[in-house]
Design a protein around this motif. Structure first.
Motif, mmCIF file in Angstrom:
data_model
loop_
_atom_site.group_PDB
_atom_site.id
_atom_site.type_symbol
_atom_site.label_atom_id
_atom_site.label_comp_id
_atom_site.label_asym_id
_atom_site.label_seq_id
_atom_site.Cartn_x
_atom_site.Cartn_y
_atom_site.Cartn_z
ATOM 1 N N ASP A 62 1.411 -0.133 8.463
ATOM 2 C CA ASP A 62 1.640 -1.517 8.951
ATOM 3 C C ASP A 62 0.707 -2.745 7.783
ATOM 4 O OD1 ASP A 62 -0.220 -3.712 11.447
ATOM 5 O OD2 ASP A 62 1.238 -4.065 10.039
ATOM 6 N N LEU A 63 1.500 -4.050 6.791
ATOM 7 C CA LEU A 63 1.534 -3.924 5.609
ATOM 8 C C LEU A 63 0.978 -5.879 6.098
ATOM 9 C CD1 LEU A 63 3.544 -3.479 3.417
ATOM 10 C CD2 LEU A 63 1.355 -3.024 3.649
ATOM 11 N N THR A 64 0.513 -5.795 8.169
ATOM 12 C CA THR A 64 0.569 -7.717 8.072
ATOM 13 C C THR A 64 -1.011 -7.939 7.924
ATOM 14 O OG1 THR A 64 0.102 -6.422 10.237
ATOM 15 C CG2 THR A 64 2.798 -7.766 9.752
ATOM 16 N N SER A 65 -1.581 -6.916 7.674
ATOM 17 C CA SER A 65 -2.694 -7.390 7.678
ATOM 18 C C SER A 65 -3.986 -7.481 6.253
ATOM 19 C CB SER A 65 -4.065 -6.846 8.718
ATOM 20 O OG SER A 65 -4.156 -5.619 8.801
ATOM 21 N N THR A 66 -2.763 -7.324 5.758
ATOM 22 C CA THR A 66 -3.161 -7.326 3.952
ATOM 23 C C THR A 66 -2.903 -8.346 3.071
ATOM 24 O OG1 THR A 66 -2.270 -4.822 4.626
ATOM 25 C CG2 THR A 66 -2.359 -5.727 1.764
ATOM 26 N N SER A 67 -3.711 -8.777 2.438
ATOM 27 C CA SER A 67 -3.448 -10.098 1.191
ATOM 28 C C SER A 67 -2.944 -9.402 0.632
ATOM 29 C CB SER A 67 -4.916 -9.973 0.826
ATOM 30 O OG SER A 67 -6.180 -9.817 1.374
ATOM 31 N N PRO A 68 -2.129 -11.178 0.107
ATOM 32 C CA PRO A 68 -0.967 -11.220 -1.222
ATOM 33 C C PRO A 68 -1.285 -10.169 -2.334
ATOM 34 C CG PRO A 68 -1.441 -13.005 0.368
ATOM 35 C CD PRO A 68 -3.369 -12.286 0.490
ATOM 36 N N VAL A 69 0.172 -9.951 -3.121
ATOM 37 C CA VAL A 69 -0.010 -8.935 -3.902
ATOM 38 C C VAL A 69 0.311 -9.825 -5.331
ATOM 39 C CG1 VAL A 69 1.085 -6.608 -5.085
ATOM 40 C CG2 VAL A 69 0.732 -7.178 -2.292
ATOM 41 N N SER A 70 0.040 -9.338 -6.361
ATOM 42 C CA SER A 70 0.393 -10.532 -7.770
ATOM 43 C C SER A 70 0.635 -9.691 -8.631
ATOM 44 C CB SER A 70 -0.967 -11.677 -7.449
ATOM 45 O OG SER A 70 -2.092 -11.158 -7.881
ATOM 46 N N GLY A 71 0.932 -8.062 -8.302
ATOM 47 C CA GLY A 71 -0.024 -6.869 -9.522
ATOM 48 C C GLY A 71 1.415 -5.755 -8.806
ATOM 49 N N THR A 72 1.347 -4.875 -9.715
ATOM 50 C CA THR A 72 2.418 -3.777 -9.122
ATOM 51 C C THR A 72 2.567 -3.299 -8.625
ATOM 52 O OG1 THR A 72 3.654 -4.529 -11.160
ATOM 53 C CG2 THR A 72 4.568 -2.391 -9.973
ATOM 54 N N GLU A 73 3.095 -2.871 -6.812
ATOM 55 C CA GLU A 73 2.385 -1.499 -5.938
ATOM 56 C C GLU A 73 3.825 -1.226 -5.505
ATOM 57 O OE1 GLU A 73 -0.375 -0.904 -4.900
ATOM 58 O OE2 GLU A 73 -1.743 -2.462 -5.937
ATOM 59 N N THR A 74 2.879 0.025 -5.275
ATOM 60 C CA THR A 74 4.717 0.871 -4.053
ATOM 61 C C THR A 74 4.472 1.088 -3.294
ATOM 62 O OG1 THR A 74 5.785 1.286 -6.440
ATOM 63 C CG2 THR A 74 6.100 2.715 -3.911
ATOM 64 N N ALA A 92 5.789 -5.789 7.491
ATOM 65 C CA ALA A 92 5.304 -6.303 6.624
ATOM 66 C C ALA A 92 5.203 -7.780 6.952
ATOM 67 C CB ALA A 92 5.902 -6.418 5.083
ATOM 68 N N GLY A 93 4.610 -8.576 6.984
ATOM 69 C CA GLY A 93 4.140 -9.987 7.481
ATOM 70 C C GLY A 93 2.686 -10.613 7.320
ATOM 71 N N GLY A 94 2.486 -11.350 8.529
ATOM 72 C CA GLY A 94 1.553 -12.311 8.542
ATOM 73 C C GLY A 94 0.913 -12.592 6.976
ATOM 74 N N THR A 95 -0.287 -11.826 6.576
ATOM 75 C CA THR A 95 -0.893 -12.368 5.780
ATOM 76 C C THR A 95 -0.688 -11.640 4.033
ATOM 77 O OG1 THR A 95 -2.709 -10.967 5.623
ATOM 78 C CG2 THR A 95 -3.759 -13.772 6.202
ATOM 79 N N PHE A 96 0.810 -10.928 4.612
ATOM 80 C CA PHE A 96 1.219 -10.158 3.504
ATOM 81 C C PHE A 96 2.420 -10.583 2.710
ATOM 82 C CE2 PHE A 96 1.570 -6.816 0.890
ATOM 83 C CZ PHE A 96 3.484 -6.764 0.706
ATOM 84 N N GLY A 97 1.820 -11.234 1.316
ATOM 85 C CA GLY A 97 3.262 -11.281 0.635
ATOM 86 C C GLY A 97 3.087 -10.857 -0.726
ATOM 87 N N VAL A 98 4.449 -11.769 -1.397
ATOM 88 C CA VAL A 98 3.951 -10.853 -3.305
ATOM 89 C C VAL A 98 4.300 -12.356 -3.750
ATOM 90 C CG1 VAL A 98 5.652 -9.279 -4.675
ATOM 91 C CG2 VAL A 98 5.539 -9.027 -2.195
ATOM 92 N N GLN A 99 3.079 -12.489 -4.868
ATOM 93 C CA GLN A 99 2.432 -13.955 -5.542
ATOM 94 C C GLN A 99 3.175 -13.306 -6.925
ATOM 95 O OE1 GLN A 99 -1.607 -13.889 -4.793
ATOM 96 N NE2 GLN A 99 -1.903 -15.794 -3.449
ATOM 97 N N MET A 125 13.532 4.974 7.444
ATOM 98 C CA MET A 125 14.578 4.465 8.882
ATOM 99 C C MET A 125 14.391 2.665 8.448
ATOM 100 S SD MET A 125 12.403 6.716 11.827
ATOM 101 C CE MET A 125 14.175 6.058 12.449
ATOM 102 N N LYS A 126 13.412 1.772 8.624
ATOM 103 C CA LYS A 126 13.652 0.989 8.508
ATOM 104 C C LYS A 126 12.068 0.076 8.084
ATOM 105 C CE LYS A 126 12.097 0.597 13.560
ATOM 106 N NZ LYS A 126 12.151 -0.136 14.596
ATOM 107 N N ILE A 127 12.996 -1.169 7.404
ATOM 108 C CA ILE A 127 11.222 -2.096 7.133
ATOM 109 C C ILE A 127 11.845 -3.370 8.533
ATOM 110 C CG2 ILE A 127 10.682 -3.611 4.922
ATOM 111 C CD1 ILE A 127 12.094 -1.130 3.123
ATOM 112 N N ILE A 128 10.882 -3.285 8.367
ATOM 113 C CA ILE A 128 10.412 -4.945 9.327
ATOM 114 C C ILE A 128 9.639 -5.966 9.041
ATOM 115 C CG2 ILE A 128 9.667 -5.563 12.292
ATOM 116 C CD1 ILE A 128 10.001 -2.666 12.842
ATOM 117 N N LEU A 129 10.357 -6.712 8.859
ATOM 118 C CA LEU A 129 9.536 -8.615 8.163
ATOM 119 C C LEU A 129 9.565 -9.279 9.458
ATOM 120 C CD1 LEU A 129 11.771 -9.057 5.420
ATOM 121 C CD2 LEU A 129 9.830 -7.741 5.010
#
Length: 399
Positions: A334-346, A355-362, A373-377
């Motif tokens: 669950d990435l919905t409460s994770t801060s945005p990412v500006s580096g390289t991550e897997t 993925a959502g909420g405060t999570f995104g890619v800067q 199985m699935k990725i939910i945005l």
């Protein structure tokens, strides 16, 4: 491209003399091998007309083991100092100390003349002479002590043998056909099940040759196919394909070649099962023919391979995968409460990524989301201009 320089150290060498036991005559073209503390060959030397040798290269300071082989097959190999070495480990000898920059002298050998086993090898029913096959020689304890290479239907053992009792087995190949292994004299000898000492003893009296130890190998059906990577289809080198009989007993094994190909020895008529395993450390999961995962499974649950003639049984192919094993907490991410990412991550999950909420890619971030199985945005997911996100559904991640 300049400055690619080397500063080579002046290592140590080993020297001595090789003679014939009894006469003391110098032995020319004897081969002397130097081994490290785990038995790996690290240097070599060749005796001159006066029997003297000095190793060609140089080795660092340390302890080494030295073995000597005669220029022709009648001489019995030795490990220093003067111990006959038939199939032995080089490290069974006495260590030879070498000091950087100095020669270690006086490492001498006196090789005895042994007896050789010789004979003919043909294809049963055809009478054709065999080439490219081998004869393997075992002592009275069943230990492999020598071998001989078949050439135009004849062979002789490649090293001398002390007076004693031995046993011999022979195996092909022959071009285009499978040959069954045989134990002298005329006993079937499946690769794994064969006990050499159940054969007819062969007496050797050194230095005389023992002749007419002949083999007439019967034809058999070969199991053959390919081993490849399931994802790319690339051939896999070094995979072990083991063959089991109708009761699940291991009867033989082969290794896949550069093109992923494999072919067994000739097999007697009967039912067999094939299992492909990775012994290279690459991590491929085992597979039972035909396309059945096998982690300690009963091999007889696979698809039977019935050999009923001397024709090859083709198409026993394997597609192996490297499984991904999820650790605790990675089934659902669950990435919905994770801060945005500006580096390289897997981010990887066996089943689901949300993925959502405060999570995104800067920008200039690069993010790879991999799920089985699935990725939910959800609301709030974003990708800024200049950033990259990759979505990958990989069913092989599913446990």
């Amino acid at each position: 491209t300049t400055g690619i320089d080397f500063d080579l150290a002046n290592g140590g060498r080993i020297s001595g003399t090789v003679t014939v036991e009894g006469s003391g005559a110098p032995l020319q073209s004897a081969v002397v091998y130097v081994h490290d503390d785990i038995g790996r060959q690290v240097d070599i030397g060749l005796s001159a007309a006066d029997g003297t040798y000095t190793t060609f290269g140089a080795v660092p300071t340390g302890s080494y083991y030295v073995t000597a082989y005669g220029p022709t097959g009648e001489f019995i190999p030795e490990v220093y100092p003067g111990t006959q070495c038939l199939g032995c480990s080089p490290t069974s000898g006495t260590p030879v100390a070498v000091t950087l920059g100095d020669d270690t002298t006086g490492i001498d050998f006196s090789l005895a003349t042994g007896g050789q086993i010789t004979g003919a090898a043909t294809i049963e029913g055809w009478g054709d002479p065999l080439s490219d096959g081998y004869v393997y020689v075992y002592d009275s304890g069943g230990n492999l002590v020598g071998s001989g290479y078949m050439w135009q239907g004849v062979y002789e053992t490649s090293t001398g043998l002390p007076t004693g009792t031995y046993f011999a087995t022979a195996a092909g190949p022959a071009a285009g056909v499978g040959l069954q292994r045989e134990l002298f004299d005329d006993f079937p000898c499946p690769q794994i099940l064969c006990t050499p000492t159940t054969g007819t003893p062969v007496s050797v009296t050194a230095p005389d040759p023992t002749t007419n130890v002949d083999f007439d190998l019967p034809l058999g059906g070969r199991i053959q196919g390919f081993v490849a990577d399931a994802g790319s289809g690339a051939p896999l080198l070094g995979m072990t394909v083991s063959i089991h009989d109708a009761g699940g007993v291991l009867v033989g094994a082969v290794t896949s070649g550069s093109y992923g190909e494999f072919a067994t020895d000739g097999l007697a008529n009967g039912t067999y099962y094939a299992l492909a395993e990775d012994n290279t450390g690459a991590g491929y999961a085992s597979e039972l023919y035909d396309n059945t995962p096998c982690d300690g499974c009963d091999v007889t649950t696979g698809t039977p391979i019935v050999i009923s003639s001397t024709s090859p049984y083709d198409g026993v192919d394997f597609s192996l995968s490297i499984p991904t094993v999820c650790t605790v907490g990675e089934t659902h991410v669950d990435l919905t409460s994770t801060s945005p990412v500006s580096g390289t991550e897997t981010y990887e999950a066996c089943e689901t990524i949300t993925a959502g909420g405060t999570f995104g890619v800067q920008s200039p971030g690069v993010v790879d989301l991999r799920a089985g199985m699935k990725i939910i945005l959800t609301d709030g997911f974003f990708v800024e201009s200049g950033a990259t996100v990759t979505f990958d559904i990989d069913p092989t991640l599913v446990p």
